[in-house]
Write an enzyme that holds these catalytic residues in place. Sequence first.
Site, PDB file in Angstrom:
ATOM      1  CG  ASP A 107       6.597 -19.401 -63.642  1.00  0.00           C
ATOM      2  OD1 ASP A 107       6.356 -18.401 -62.936  1.00  0.00           O
ATOM      3  OD2 ASP A 107       6.796 -20.531 -63.159  1.00  0.00           O
ATOM      4  CB  SER A 108       3.281 -14.642 -63.396  1.00  0.00           C
ATOM      5  OG  SER A 108       4.240 -13.709 -63.861  1.00  0.00           O
TER       6      SER A 108
ATOM      7  CD  GLU B 149       8.524 -21.247 -58.568  1.00  0.00           C
ATOM      8  OE1 GLU B 149       8.014 -22.254 -58.027  1.00  0.00           O
ATOM      9  OE2 GLU B 149       7.867 -20.436 -59.231  1.00  0.00           O
TER      10      GLU B 149
ATOM     11  CE  LYS C  75      11.304 -15.761 -60.421  1.00  0.00           C
ATOM     12  NZ  LYS C  75      10.575 -17.001 -60.070  1.00  0.00           N
TER      13      LYS C  75
ATOM     14  CD  GLU D 135       5.368 -15.725 -54.998  1.00  0.00           C
ATOM     15  OE1 GLU D 135       6.271 -16.104 -55.768  1.00  0.00           O
ATOM     16  OE2 GLU D 135       4.170 -15.665 -55.322  1.00  0.00           O
TER      17      GLU D 135
ATOM     18  CG  ASP E  59      10.226 -17.489 -63.477  1.00  0.00           C
ATOM     19  OD1 ASP E  59      11.099 -17.990 -62.751  1.00  0.00           O
ATOM     20  OD2 ASP E  59       9.083 -17.182 -63.079  1.00  0.00           O
TER      21      ASP E  59
HETATM   22  O1  KIV Z   1       6.507 -15.579 -62.360  1.00  0.00           O
HETATM   23  C1  KIV Z   1       6.557 -14.542 -61.672  1.00  0.00           C
HETATM   24  O2  KIV Z   1       5.999 -13.490 -62.032  1.00  0.00           O
HETATM   25  C2  KIV Z   1       7.302 -14.598 -60.416  1.00  0.00           C
HETATM   26  C3  KIV Z   1       7.186 -13.428 -59.495  1.00  0.00           C
HETATM   27  C4  KIV Z   1       5.914 -13.507 -58.757  1.00  0.00           C
HETATM   28  C5  KIV Z   1       8.351 -13.320 -58.591  1.00  0.00           C
HETATM   29  O3  KIV Z   1       7.948 -15.562 -60.155  1.00  0.00           O
END
Ligand code: KIV
Length: 270
Positions: free
Chosen positions: A42-43, A112, A110, A179, A81
Amino acid sequence: MVSVRDVLKSKGRRRLVMVTAYDYVFARLVDLAGVDLILVGDSVGMVVHGLDSTIPVSMYMMLLHVSSVARARPRALVVGDMPFLSYETSVRDAVFNAGLMLKHGAEAVKIEGGEEYSDVVKALVRAGIPVMGHIGLTPQRKNLLGGYRRMGRKPGEAEELVRDALALEDAGAFSIVIEYTAADVAKKITEKVGIPTICIGSGPYCDGQVLVLHDLLGLYEEIPPFAKKYADLRSIIIEAVKKYADEVRKGLFPGEEHSFYSEKNKQGNG
Ligand code: KIV
């Protein structure tokens, strides 16, 4: 093709390499470089869409990027994500949204969070959706945490993180991202769990590492203190586009080799 089983089997045998990618072109490139996992993180909201944080990232945004990456048919395992509020609201929402990720080409998701999401992880695994956990700094909770701060340094935090990791493993997660956490704490977690830990900003004692591709390639202006820039693509891109602009302005591009003429003029002009 890298499978979830391959990732699980790598524990204690070899280090895993994960990198983010958000589209077809970059997914093909990082796959050619031989990474094990591609995270459609989600970055993307920050490094591609220019958002201030990952909080506004939507499922629509993620699904667009997941399907673009999946179209590259990478050998690496594609992890999608789960964005903010796609899994926190209910187990039903989590299964529905994670299912959409898989329908659009992700091979795992993934999320969080730790122990508090055990029920979500269990439900996803029950539905056949492999889950990667994410503990330590969880950027979607930056407002609650008081910013992007280092984790695992205060008394009690280490024990809490170990508990979270064990709960995620117990719930059926196949790996855990750690992280921005103290290296000794990440080491302790890595030793305690039987699933691979993949770290970012949490030292070298993990089963694998992950970086945001735009940080690694030097594409994004600001990079976090724990990231390493392996190239300076910003300068290369700016130089290339400047050269193009210069040639257009001077009438040097397009040249004869980039042009064609009608049959009449071709005959007439020889
Ligand atoms: O969204 C992302 O790129 C991440 C990584 C920093 C692990 O969650």
